[in-house]
Design an enzyme around this catalytic site. Structure first.
Site, PDB file in Angstrom:
ATOM      1  N   SER A   1      -7.673 -29.894  -9.815  1.00  0.00           N
ATOM      2  CA  SER A   1      -8.175 -29.049  -8.718  1.00  0.00           C
ATOM      3  C   SER A   1      -6.961 -28.507  -7.725  1.00  0.00           C
ATOM      4  O   SER A   1      -6.228 -28.061  -8.243  1.00  0.00           O
ATOM      5  CB  SER A   1      -9.257 -29.981  -8.067  1.00  0.00           C
ATOM      6  OG  SER A   1      -9.933 -29.092  -7.059  1.00  0.00           O
TER       7      SER A   1
ATOM      8  N   ASP B   1     -17.926 -27.254 -15.291  1.00  0.00           N
ATOM      9  CA  ASP B   1     -17.552 -26.974 -14.119  1.00  0.00           C
ATOM     10  C   ASP B   1     -17.562 -25.583 -13.717  1.00  0.00           C
ATOM     11  O   ASP B   1     -17.126 -24.562 -14.455  1.00  0.00           O
ATOM     12  CB  ASP B   1     -15.703 -27.369 -14.142  1.00  0.00           C
ATOM     13  CG  ASP B   1     -14.943 -27.163 -13.213  1.00  0.00           C
ATOM     14  OD1 ASP B   1     -15.480 -26.819 -11.923  1.00  0.00           O
ATOM     15  OD2 ASP B   1     -13.831 -27.268 -12.869  1.00  0.00           O
TER      16      ASP B   1
ATOM     17  N   HIS C   1     -17.203 -30.111 -11.847  1.00  0.00           N
ATOM     18  CA  HIS C   1     -15.646 -30.199 -11.604  1.00  0.00           C
ATOM     19  C   HIS C   1     -15.035 -31.314 -11.528  1.00  0.00           C
ATOM     20  O   HIS C   1     -13.925 -31.709 -11.833  1.00  0.00           O
ATOM     21  CB  HIS C   1     -15.682 -29.471 -10.136  1.00  0.00           C
ATOM     22  CG  HIS C   1     -14.304 -29.416  -9.614  1.00  0.00           C
ATOM     23  ND1 HIS C   1     -13.462 -28.354 -10.134  1.00  0.00           N
ATOM     24  CD2 HIS C   1     -13.666 -29.734  -8.448  1.00  0.00           C
ATOM     25  CE1 HIS C   1     -12.340 -28.386  -9.477  1.00  0.00           C
ATOM     26  NE2 HIS C   1     -12.345 -29.309  -8.598  1.00  0.00           N
TER      27      HIS C   1
END
Length: 365
Positions: free
Chosen positions: A150, A311, A344
């Protein structure tokens, strides 16, 4: 944990850095932790980058009273993916955060008070610029790898493009080359939640704006999960404590968001949340370049990319765009699409899906 885990340390750089905005941020302090031992040639160092609300406490417990270990404890330690009997693992807290590194909650040396909104806007590139000072201070000329998911993956990309000779490889998980309008809009709503809390006081609060920050965190949690994982974890179950026709009764998923939102208030600063959200929204790997190809042209190190099928915050096609661009440039880019139901957060929750691939990659590096 390995006996060579060293509790949080910090280094202060009086001259600071010039930010992408043109402002000078000085002095700056970076908090960091290390695990394992740096070898004599200083060739075994791995820098692990944390995501949005993470910190430098990557693994293990600081003391016996802690109930939870570091945020990526599952992959760090003797015999684990990042084997501390073999590698020297570093994790630093980014500037703009509230866990020991300079951020809006820090004291402004010009006023003797908290920076609050006088703190300058920082970018992901600024965060890496500050980290480079730390790595240089540790005497490490070349990192074996930089690894992150991320926002951590964005930092790894910045190392690969801005300091190509300083890394031997990069591992990028669940990351985008630039957040989409949908991702930005979700952060915008989270910001509104804080701005509209009357106790925020335009950043000049004495205590965290509890309701606004909890709501902002709840919005974030929704983006980290997936439809499949929420169905599996909560379904449409109603809280056993509430009557179904009680007006304020909650579904289990509501109770989960409420619990995690208000727990977050006790450990994170609202202004830091806002500044880091802005950093995420501003991120563009091609910032300052005419194209992504121009941005990736300096890359020297092989990069291993991971995307996760569920995601929807940074969906796989965004990772694939980067991989395609790098391969067209003749760069070494390896791509793995991991089938996962965890959205995610898959990179944090399902390390076993990518650990063998990462291990093999590091062996080749």
């Amino acid at each position: 944990m390995s006996e060579v885990y060293i509790a949080e340390q910090s280094q202060t750089f009086e001259s600071g850095i010039r930010l992408d905005s043109g402002r000078i941020l000085a002095p700056i302090t970076l908090a960091y932790e290390t695990y394992g031992t740096l070898n004599e040639l200083k060739t075994n160092a791995i820098l692990v980058e944390h995501a949005w609300t993470g910190d430098a406490h990557l693994a293990g417990k600081r003391n016996e009273s802690e109930t939870k270990p570091g945020w990526w404890d599952a992959i760090v330690g003797p015999g684990r993916l990042l084997d501390t009997d073999r590698y020297f693992v570093i994790c630093s807290n980014v500037i703009g955060s509230c866990f020991g590194s300079t951020g809006p909650a820090s004291i402004n040396p010009k006023t003797g008070k908290r920076y609050n909104l006088a703190f300058p806007v920082v970018t992901i590139r600024d965060m890496v610029r500050a980290q480079k000072l730390l790595i240089d201070a540790l005497g490490i000329e070349r990192l074996l790898t930089v690894m992150g998911g991320s926002m951590g993956g964005m930092q790894a990309l910045e190392w690969a493009t801005q300091y190509p000779a300083a890394i031997a490889s990069a591992i990028v998980l669940a990351t985008t080359p630039r957040p989409s309008p949908q991702a930005i809009s979700l952060n915008a709503v989270a910001r509104w939640a804080i701005f509209n809390d009357p106790t925020w006081r335009k950043g000049e609060y004495k205590h965290n704006p509890k309701d606004g920050l909890a709501l902002a965190r709840g919005i974030g949690h929704i983006t980290f999960l997936s439809d499949e994982s929420m169905n599996a974890k909560f379904g449409r179950r109603f809280s056993a404590k509430d009557g179904q026709f009680d007006f304020f009764g909650q579904f289990e998923v509501e109770r989960y968001l409420n619990y995690n939102g208000y727990n977050f208030v006790d450990r994170f600063d609202a202004n830091s949340f806002l500044y880091l959200a802005k950093s995420l929204d501003l991120y563009d790997v091609a910032w300052g370049c005419e194209s992504m190809a121009e941005a990736f042209s300096p890359v020297q190190a092989p990069i291993q990319f991971y995307a996760f099928s569920s995601d929807w915050l940074y969906p796989p096609y965004q990772t694939e765009e980067m991989v395609t661009c790098l391969k067209e440039l003749g760069k070494k880019a390896e791509y793995h699409l991991i089938k996962s139901a965890y959205g995610h957060d898959s990179f944090l929750l399902e390390h076993e899906t990518f650990a063998p691939l990462v291990r093999n990659f590091l062996e080749r590096v």
